[in-house]
Design an enzyme around this catalytic site. Structure first.
Site, short mmCIF file in Angstrom:
data_model
loop_
_atom_site.label_atom_id
_atom_site.label_comp_id
_atom_site.label_asym_id
_atom_site.label_seq_id
_atom_site.Cartn_x
_atom_site.Cartn_y
_atom_site.Cartn_z
N GLU A 139 -7.03 -42.29 -22.16
CA GLU A 139 -6.26 -43.25 -22.27
C GLU A 139 -6.48 -44.41 -23.20
O GLU A 139 -7.78 -44.77 -23.19
CB GLU A 139 -6.08 -44.09 -20.81
CG GLU A 139 -5.84 -43.11 -19.94
CD GLU A 139 -4.72 -42.38 -19.53
OE1 GLU A 139 -3.52 -42.84 -20.20
OE2 GLU A 139 -4.36 -41.26 -19.33
N CYS A 146 -5.84 -53.47 -21.91
CA CYS A 146 -4.79 -52.43 -22.93
C CYS A 146 -3.46 -52.65 -22.49
O CYS A 146 -2.42 -52.44 -23.18
CB CYS A 146 -5.04 -51.01 -22.42
SG CYS A 146 -5.27 -50.52 -20.49
#
Ligand code: NAD
Length: 547
Positions: free
Chosen positions: A299, A333
């Site tokens: 990720e 993020c």
């Protein structure tokens, strides 16, 4: 006697998971008293953190300082860097540990994780929170939703999702029993974690371990303190030695050994694109060496958006900009970092946002009045400062815009406006408290959705604000592939385990949704078993008796 699994007959059921409640830390609350006490003791401490291989602490003598981002002269720990021989020893220790760990019944492995959840939620809570606050400069709330709640949820929900996965079994025709054996991978999983979430390090390691795998953990250098406590917590919960080996140190040197090893069975990564791409390339180059095809799960970055329709509530949009863009200094993020606002709402949205930004306090996170701490380190501070300088020259800075590194790596919450839809601050991941706004003509709603979709290579999170259902549906259609986590009338941060499984596509990663059954599936290799109760004894089929 075989002691590897509990002598219990019965289909055991994992207690149904519920999300760990967020504590308030309001003045006078017992959790606040306890956390302040733990912060004080930890601040005065400077532990020497070892490499841990097969349950044994190794002091390599090659030391790195860990500093508090909001007080960079304050060394809060030192860690011993793992050497190539320690990585090899960890791979061997893992192989040894896996013999027993993989043969435990899964319920017994799940029990270790559930005990870890309970410890974290109670006696270990203040330790993990204090380490995350001091080491990663999170405010109490940001730490609580990460190190305490999210991690507790990962432990509990993963046990539940493992049960669901194991329960999925094939049908059987008469006379046979078909079964699926969800084997752990043959070899080790290499888990490499980022600095920004304590829970990510805990999950990258414990999710594959729950499924019977063994893990090499390379934590981020700036998050070694909280990662070390996380490792200790799992050990206290009953994780056998060697199942998760702790290898802080030089990332490239450790990766060189791990990624070229025959027994590399998987990579569980969260961090930047550049690093993930380089790991994937290394694996590609080494393809001939491996025993199995390594599972690669990563990720990565984001350039997360907020897009407001003319029907949106400008105050709600401003709150999403401020909370979504500036909480944890924009270092999530999922942090919002570009906003598209219609002309008709711009004045009001800007006024609300400026008013909120003017009210924000930034400083030492041990002072609970602060909404923001410092950014993680000098490298990050320098890179964000360059973006601020660019904005000063090539765009309009409407709030903040300054950075100060005297005591800590502090960057003001910054609001930028540009008229160039391809301006680099609208396209590149900055990973700091910088929000860039683009104001569009109200009549160009559909064109703006196309712009949002095509502006950045990422597709992690995004939010649409509107009170018009048709516009929401248009956003759903136009932005279907622009975000793996899509929010309607909410900020694009704050995903909760079990409620909003997290992960993005395109340049944002493999989208294996941390804390879900989809992720656990990557850490098993199914073996299909067919057992025939009474095997045939005649080779001929009836059709062969044709007259
Ligand atoms: P980073 O890529 O700098 O570091 C991540 C990890 O990789 C660290 O442990 C680091 O030491 C290691 N690393 C660095 N160089 C390496 C190499 N050559 N080989 C192997 N490992 C190496 O990222 P970071 O600064 O810690 O975290 C921020 C990034 O993480 C941002 O891009 C953010 O978007 C991303 N992130 C993504 C998610 C998500 O779920 N998509 C979640 C959190 C963070």
């Amino acid at each position: 006697m075989d002691s590897s699994s509990a002598p219990i007959n019965g289909i055991r059921r994992v207690p149904p998971p519920v999300n760990d409640p967020i504590r308030s830390y309001a003045p006078g609350s017992p959790e606040k008293v306890e956390l302040k006490r733990r912060l004080a003791t930890m601040s005065g401490d400077c532990p020497e953190i070892p490499v841990v291989v097969g349950g044994k602490a190794i002091h390599t003598g090659e030391l790195t300082d860990v500093r508090s981002p909001h007080d960079h002269q304050h060394v809060i720990a030192r860690f011993h860097r793992a050497r190539p021989e320690d990585v090899l020893a960890a791979i061997a220790a893992g192989a040894e540990a896996q013999k027993e760990w993989a043969s435990w019944r899964w319920e017994d492995r799940a029990t270790v994780m559930l005990r870890a959840a309970e410890l974290l939620s109670t006696t270990w809570r203040s330790t993990l929170n204090a380490a995350t606050m001091l080491g990663q400069s999170k405010t109490v709330y940001q730490s609580e939703i990460d190190a305490a709640c999210e991690m507790t949820d990962f432990f509990r929900f993963n046990a539940h999702f493992a049960q669901e996965l194991y329960t999925e079994q094939p049908v059987s025709a008469p006379g046979m029993w078909n079964q699926t054996d969800y084997r752990p991978l043959e070899g080790f999983v290499y888990a490499v974690s980022p600095f920004n979430f304590t829970a990510i390090g805990g999950n990258l390691t414990s999710a594959p371990a729950l499924m019977g795998n063994v893990v090499l953990w390379k934590p981020a250098g700036t998050a070694v303190l909280s990662s070390w406590y996380m490792h200790q917590l799992m050990t206290e919960a009953g994780l056998p030695p060697g199942v998760i080996n702790f290898l802080p140190g030089n990332a490239a040197a450790i990766s060189d050994v791990a990624l070229s090893h025959r027994d590399l069975a998987g990579v569980h990564f969260t961090g930047s694109n550049e690093v993930f791409n380089s790991m994937w390339e290394t694996i590609g180059r080494n393809m001939g060496r491996y025993r199995s095809y390594p599972r690669i799960v990563g990720e990565t970055g984001g350039k997360d958006f907020i897009v407001a329709h003319p029907s949106a509530d400008p105050r709600a949009v401003a709150v999403a900009i401020v909370r979504g863009g500036f909480e944890y200094q924009g270092q999530k993020c999922s942090a919002a970092s570009r906003a598209y606002i219609p002309k008709s709402l711009w004045k009001a949205t800007l006024a609300y946002a400026q008013e909120m930004i003017a009210d924000i306090r930034m400083g030492d996170v041990a002072d609970f009045r602060n909404f923001m701490g410092a950014v993680i380190d000098k490298k990050s501070f320098t890179s964000i400062s360059e973006y601020l300088a660019d904005a000063g020259k090539n765009a309009k800075v409407l709030a903040g815009g300054k950075a100060n590194s005297e005591k800590g790596w502090f960057v003001e919450p910054t609001l930028v406006q540009t008229e160039d839809p391809s301006y680099r601050l609208l396209c590149e991941e900055i990973f700091g408290p910088v929000m860039t706004c683009y104001v569009y003509d109200d009549a160009k709603w559909l064109d703006t959705l196309k712009l949002v979709d095509s502006t950045s290579p990422y597709a992690l999170t995004g939010a649409v604000f509107s009170r018009d259902r048709k516009a929401i549906l248009e956003a759903h259609t136009a932005l279907r592939n622009a975000a793996g986590n899509f929010y309607v009338n909410d900020k694009p941060t704050g995903a909760v385990v079990g409620q909003q499984p997290f992960g993005g596509a395109r340049g944002s990663g493999t989208n294996d949704k941390a804390g879900s059954r989809m992720n656990l599936m990557r850490w098993v290799s199914a073996r299909t078993i067919k057992e025939t109760f009474v095997p045939p004894t005649e080779y001929r089929y009836p059709f062969m008796d044709e007259e």
